[in-house]
Design a protein around this motif. Structure first.
Motif, PDB file in Angstrom:
ATOM      1  N   ALA A  14       0.818  -1.208   0.000  1.00  8.16           N
ATOM      2  CA  ALA A  14       0.000   0.000   0.000  1.00  8.16           C
ATOM      3  C   ALA A  14       0.854   1.261   0.000  1.00  8.16           C
ATOM      4  CB  ALA A  14      -0.917  -0.004   1.210  1.00  8.16           C
ATOM      5  N   HIS A  15       2.070   1.167   0.527  1.00  6.33           N
ATOM      6  CA  HIS A  15       2.944   2.326   0.586  1.00  6.33           C
ATOM      7  C   HIS A  15       4.238   2.077  -0.185  1.00  6.33           C
ATOM      8  CE1 HIS A  15       0.404   4.533   3.391  1.00  6.33           C
ATOM      9  NE2 HIS A  15       0.201   3.401   4.022  1.00  6.33           N
ATOM     10  N   GLU A  17       7.127   2.554  -2.896  1.00  4.67           N
ATOM     11  CA  GLU A  17       7.766   3.754  -3.441  1.00  4.67           C
ATOM     12  C   GLU A  17       7.560   3.813  -4.946  1.00  4.67           C
ATOM     13  OE1 GLU A  17      12.147   5.960  -3.472  1.00  4.67           O
ATOM     14  OE2 GLU A  17      11.883   3.984  -2.541  1.00  4.67           O
ATOM     15  N   LEU A  18       7.148   4.977  -5.428  1.00  5.12           N
ATOM     16  CA  LEU A  18       6.992   5.197  -6.861  1.00  5.12           C
ATOM     17  C   LEU A  18       8.224   5.890  -7.409  1.00  5.12           C
ATOM     18  CD1 LEU A  18       3.305   6.506  -7.147  1.00  5.12           C
ATOM     19  CD2 LEU A  18       4.144   4.181  -7.547  1.00  5.12           C
ATOM     20  N   SER A  38       2.228  13.000  -1.677  1.00  7.80           N
ATOM     21  CA  SER A  38       2.798  12.182  -0.599  1.00  7.80           C
ATOM     22  C   SER A  38       2.246  12.580   0.756  1.00  7.80           C
ATOM     23  CB  SER A  38       4.321  12.310  -0.606  1.00  7.80           C
ATOM     24  OG  SER A  38       4.873  11.733  -1.774  1.00  7.80           O
ATOM     25  N   THR A  41      -1.322  11.083   0.954  1.00  5.68           N
ATOM     26  CA  THR A  41      -1.519   9.634   0.871  1.00  5.68           C
ATOM     27  C   THR A  41      -0.517   8.800   1.648  1.00  5.68           C
ATOM     28  OG1 THR A  41      -0.123   9.420  -1.102  1.00  5.68           O
ATOM     29  CG2 THR A  41      -2.467   9.957  -1.449  1.00  5.68           C
ATOM     30  N   GLU A  43       2.225   7.937   0.356  1.00  5.60           N
ATOM     31  CA  GLU A  43       3.038   7.261  -0.651  1.00  5.60           C
ATOM     32  C   GLU A  43       4.361   8.000  -0.840  1.00  5.60           C
ATOM     33  OE1 GLU A  43       2.113   4.502  -1.807  1.00  5.60           O
ATOM     34  OE2 GLU A  43      -0.065   4.463  -1.589  1.00  5.60           O
ATOM     35  N   LYS A  44       5.446   7.280  -0.956  1.00  2.00           N
ATOM     36  CA  LYS A  44       6.746   7.882  -1.217  1.00  2.00           C
ATOM     37  C   LYS A  44       6.965   7.933  -2.726  1.00  2.00           C
ATOM     38  CE  LYS A  44      11.701   7.540  -0.357  1.00  2.00           C
ATOM     39  NZ  LYS A  44      12.804   6.767   0.285  1.00  2.00           N
ATOM     40  N   ILE A  45       7.320   9.115  -3.224  1.00  2.00           N
ATOM     41  CA  ILE A  45       7.577   9.282  -4.660  1.00  2.00           C
ATOM     42  C   ILE A  45       8.967   9.855  -4.837  1.00  2.00           C
ATOM     43  CG2 ILE A  45       6.838  10.383  -6.798  1.00  2.00           C
ATOM     44  CD1 ILE A  45       4.043  10.556  -5.708  1.00  2.00           C
ATOM     45  N   ASN A 218       3.386  -1.152  -9.325  1.00  2.00           N
ATOM     46  CA  ASN A 218       2.568  -0.279  -8.484  1.00  2.00           C
ATOM     47  C   ASN A 218       1.594   0.536  -9.335  1.00  2.00           C
ATOM     48  OD1 ASN A 218       4.322  -0.901  -6.121  1.00  2.00           O
ATOM     49  ND2 ASN A 218       5.814   0.310  -7.274  1.00  2.00           N
ATOM     50  N   GLN A 221      -1.195   2.712  -7.501  1.00  2.34           N
ATOM     51  CA  GLN A 221      -0.688   3.928  -6.873  1.00  2.34           C
ATOM     52  C   GLN A 221      -0.223   4.932  -7.919  1.00  2.34           C
ATOM     53  OE1 GLN A 221       0.119   0.783  -6.088  1.00  2.34           O
ATOM     54  NE2 GLN A 221       0.517   0.542  -3.895  1.00  2.34           N
TER      55      GLN A 221
END
Length: 246
Positions: A14-15, A17-18, A38, A41, A43-45, A218, A221
């Protein structure tokens, strides 16, 4: 134990890295929107920006998203990364306006594109990256060959990238004008440059584009991030950084 493992694996997914790759031009707005996404959400980008030769090999290994500064650049990247990219997955983002950067206060009184053809005006252009053919297209938009003939005589420096052009602009005060995208004029700041809009007969626009890679693990995401770039909330950032809103 099995249930705990599955739950942990779900959290990691779910988390995930993009990894987002693309050129320098759209990078400031993509970076800012990635930061906001980020925060929302979790989420790490990671954004990797610069000339494609510096990152394309790594992008083939782990890219989730690829963006480009215009359609021809995206077409080139699709051709270079056929295992990762498809034309069917390309989305058009915001557009940017090409015009003229001049010195603060506009000492040469450049107010329209054809002022660049006056005798003695020293011009710089970018002949590579996302600006291939830009100055020619602007000069010939009205179908008058003489504009390009006169413009050519005044071009003093041909930069291969905008980064090179920015360095030259800051170090060579003999240059009077610089054909480039509006957002670069904003990046230079009012102490270094003034942006002059090209008149209707010569103004041009090009669009940033983006695609989720076929090989991304991913995709959900990545899709949410791409959608966020086109939200009304994101449009304020695009406009602030010199792009046109949707």
């Amino acid at each position: 134990m099995r249930k705990i493992f599955i739950f942990c694996a779900f959290i990691a997914l779910a988390h995930a890295e993009l990894f987002v790759y693309g050129p320098s031009g759209p990078a400031p707005v993509i970076n800012e929107l990635a930061r906001q996404f980020s925060e929302k959400t979790g989420e790490k980008i990671t954004i990797i920006a610069g000339p494609f030769a510096q990152w394309i090999d790594q992008a083939k290994e782990n890219a989730d998203v690829i963006y480009a500064g215009n359609s021809s650049m995206m077409d080139f990247l699709v051709a270079q990364m056929p295992q990762q990219l498809s034309h069917n997955d390309v989305r058009v983002l915001n557009i940017r306006e090409a015009g003229i950067v001049v010195r603060p206060g506009n000492p040469q009184h450049i107010h329209r594109f054809e002022d660049l053809t006056r005798d003695g005006i020293r011009i710089m252009v970018v002949s590579g990256a996302g600006q291939v053919g830009l100055y020619e297209d602007m000069a010939l938009k009205g179908g008058d060959r003489s504009v390009l003939v006169k413009l050519r005589k005044n071009i003093q420096f041909y930069a291969t990238t905008t980064a090179e052009a920015i360095d030259r602009w800051n170090s060579d005060n003999t240059l009077d004008a610089f054909i480039v995208w509006e957002h670069w004029g904003i990046s230079l700041g009012k102490r270094e440059a003034t942006f002059v809009r090209a008149d209707f007969a010569h103004i041009l626009y090009r669009a940033a584009e983006i695609a989720i890679t076929k090989t991304s693990p991913n995709r959900q995401q990545a899709g949410e991030f791409v959608e966020f770039l086109q939200t009304q909330e994101a449009q304020e950032v695009w406009r602030k950084m010199g792009w046109k809103g949707l």
